[in-house]
Design an enzyme around this catalytic site. Structure first.
Site, PDB file in Angstrom:
ATOM      1  N   ASP A 120       0.837  -1.197   0.000  1.00  0.00           N
ATOM      2  CA  ASP A 120       0.000   0.000   0.000  1.00  0.00           C
ATOM      3  C   ASP A 120       0.875   1.252   0.000  1.00  0.00           C
ATOM      4  O   ASP A 120       2.010   1.237   0.492  1.00  0.00           O
ATOM      5  CB  ASP A 120      -0.900   0.023   1.242  1.00  0.00           C
ATOM      6  CG  ASP A 120      -1.922  -1.102   1.236  1.00  0.00           C
ATOM      7  OD1 ASP A 120      -2.251  -1.603   0.148  1.00  0.00           O
ATOM      8  OD2 ASP A 120      -2.384  -1.479   2.339  1.00  0.00           O
ATOM      9  N   TYR A 148       5.413  -8.891   8.474  1.00  0.00           N
ATOM     10  CA  TYR A 148       5.055  -7.485   8.670  1.00  0.00           C
ATOM     11  C   TYR A 148       5.117  -7.107  10.143  1.00  0.00           C
ATOM     12  O   TYR A 148       4.871  -7.935  11.028  1.00  0.00           O
ATOM     13  CB  TYR A 148       3.621  -7.222   8.198  1.00  0.00           C
ATOM     14  CG  TYR A 148       3.368  -7.448   6.730  1.00  0.00           C
ATOM     15  CD1 TYR A 148       3.486  -6.402   5.811  1.00  0.00           C
ATOM     16  CD2 TYR A 148       2.993  -8.697   6.264  1.00  0.00           C
ATOM     17  CE1 TYR A 148       3.233  -6.613   4.463  1.00  0.00           C
ATOM     18  CE2 TYR A 148       2.741  -8.915   4.926  1.00  0.00           C
ATOM     19  CZ  TYR A 148       2.864  -7.864   4.024  1.00  0.00           C
ATOM     20  OH  TYR A 148       2.617  -8.092   2.692  1.00  0.00           O
ATOM     21  N   ASP A 162      -7.287   1.791   7.150  1.00  0.00           N
ATOM     22  CA  ASP A 162      -6.027   2.339   7.666  1.00  0.00           C
ATOM     23  C   ASP A 162      -6.192   3.830   7.934  1.00  0.00           C
ATOM     24  O   ASP A 162      -7.264   4.408   7.730  1.00  0.00           O
ATOM     25  CB  ASP A 162      -4.846   2.052   6.724  1.00  0.00           C
ATOM     26  CG  ASP A 162      -4.973   2.743   5.368  1.00  0.00           C
ATOM     27  OD1 ASP A 162      -5.798   3.663   5.227  1.00  0.00           O
ATOM     28  OD2 ASP A 162      -4.239   2.346   4.443  1.00  0.00           O
ATOM     29  N   ARG A 255      -4.579  -5.072   6.796  1.00  0.00           N
ATOM     30  CA  ARG A 255      -5.662  -4.138   7.152  1.00  0.00           C
ATOM     31  C   ARG A 255      -6.915  -4.891   7.589  1.00  0.00           C
ATOM     32  O   ARG A 255      -7.579  -4.505   8.552  1.00  0.00           O
ATOM     33  CB  ARG A 255      -5.974  -3.225   5.973  1.00  0.00           C
ATOM     34  CG  ARG A 255      -4.906  -2.146   5.733  1.00  0.00           C
ATOM     35  CD  ARG A 255      -5.250  -1.286   4.531  1.00  0.00           C
ATOM     36  NE  ARG A 255      -5.133  -2.026   3.282  1.00  0.00           N
ATOM     37  CZ  ARG A 255      -5.939  -1.860   2.232  1.00  0.00           C
ATOM     38  NH1 ARG A 255      -6.953  -1.017   2.308  1.00  0.00           N
ATOM     39  NH2 ARG A 255      -5.741  -2.548   1.128  1.00  0.00           N
TER      40      ARG A 255
END
Length: 349
Positions: A120, A148, A162, A255
């Site tokens: 993203d 992550y 987000d 997300r």
């Protein structure tokens, strides 16, 4: 006697006076000759320097064409993965002496470059890049594991899931404890079903859902699909913020995970910060090239180093350098979306 001396002095003066124009003319001629010689030398030097520069650019272009394999770059927050790849491409073309507009007109030789696994625009971290025949290896990067570090914020839900989105809901979180979060993480570990975000690279009728959403069009959520989470742990909890370490397979959305955790806690949540620390064998600290290292030589060294990280069945044989005589270059820009099934596509432009 005085007259004779006067005559001698007069004659001497006349002689000296007559010599002055002759001496000045000689000096001028000498200066002109020296200037012409210097100018000729400067032209020769410039021509030699120009030839050397041309030869150097030709050598760089040949080296650029010979690059083949997979390496990693560090994507900062801000640009999309596609924008970052375009920036990388332009830097390489400029270094090789062929700006993009000129390359686009040529089709005899192709530079292939692409990325495997979209990040993203608000995220940072490892972005795996394939160049040359390495673009054929990117599909394996999509299905491989990724790691992550995500910072979630409890109490707020957004339309993008987000911090870049519009707040759509707010709920209390003051009763949530660290033990509460740790107690539900097992539900999101292993082979699970996950509904992907509406703002995503997934497509409907050939267009990204995120593009349709930004136009204000009504978009139905994609059905839940199977994904894999190899490990999930809570690293820090300082309400309303919590930090997760996640290792997952392809097609997984952090997300959606953070949003689902918020719902499971009878609250809501969105992603505040997201960093991809690892993709396949490539780590952020050891392998991701920062932008000041996006040069032909640095990438060549990285390709050499990273070739040992790949599985034997994906390792590339060293290719022979392309012949440079009468060859011109064009650019093919390839992107693989991090999706599954029929939505695994390659774009070229």
């Amino acid at each position: 006697m005085a007259a004779a001396e006067a005559a001698v002095v007069s004659s001497s003066l006349e002689t000296d006076t007559a010599r002055v124009p002759e001496t000045a003319g000689t000096a001028a001629a000498t200066a002109a000759t020296s200037s012409a010689t210097a100018a000729a030398a400067a032209v020769a030097t410039a021509a030699r320097t120009g030839s050397e520069a041309t030869a150097s650019k030709a050598a760089l272009a040949t080296k650029l064409l010979s690059l083949s394999g997979v390496f990693a770059v560090h994507k900062p927050k801000g640009p999309t993965s596609a924008e970052l790849l375009n920036r990388l491409k332009e830097k390489l073309l400029a270094e090789a002496g062929m700006p993009s507009p000129e390359w686009a007109k040529r089709k005899k030789q192709t530079l292939k470059i692409g990325h495997g696994g979209t990040l993203d625009s608000a995220a940072r971290g490892v972005l795996v890049v394939g160049i040359g025949r390495g673009t054929k290896m990117l599909t394996s990067m999509l299905s491989g594991s990724k790691r992550y570090t995500a910072i979630g914020e409890l109490g707020k839900a957004t339309d993008t899931l987000d911090s870049t989105g519009k707040v759509t809901e707010e709920k209390p979180y003051d009763k949530i404890t660290q033990e509460d979060i740790e107690g539900i993480l097992q539900k999101f570990t292993g082979n699970i079903m996950q509904v992907p975000p509406l703002y995503s690279a997934l497509k409907k009728d050939g267009q990204r859902l995120s593009t349709l959403m930004k136009r204000g069009e009504i978009v139905e959520a994609k059905p839940a699909r199977p994904v894999t989470v190899y490990s999930l742990s809570l690293e820090k909890f300082q309400p309303p913020f919590f930090t997760l370490d996640v290792e997952c397979g392809g097609g997984f959305y952090i997300r959606s995970l953070v949003s689902d955790i918020g719902k499971e806690l009878s609250s809501c949540a969105n992603v505040l910060e997201l960093t991809r620390t690892k993709q396949g064998p490539f780590t952020l600290e050891e392998h991701a090239l920062p932008e000041d290292k996006w040069t032909i030589d640095d990438i060549a060294q990285s390709l050499e180093h990273c070739s040992s990280l790949l599985p034997a069945e994906l390792a590339l044989k060293k290719s022979k350098p392309e012949e440079s005589n009468e060859q011109v270059l064009s650019c093919e820009y390839i992107t693989l979306n991090e999706t599954k099934g029929e939505e695994d596509i390659i774009k070229a432009s």
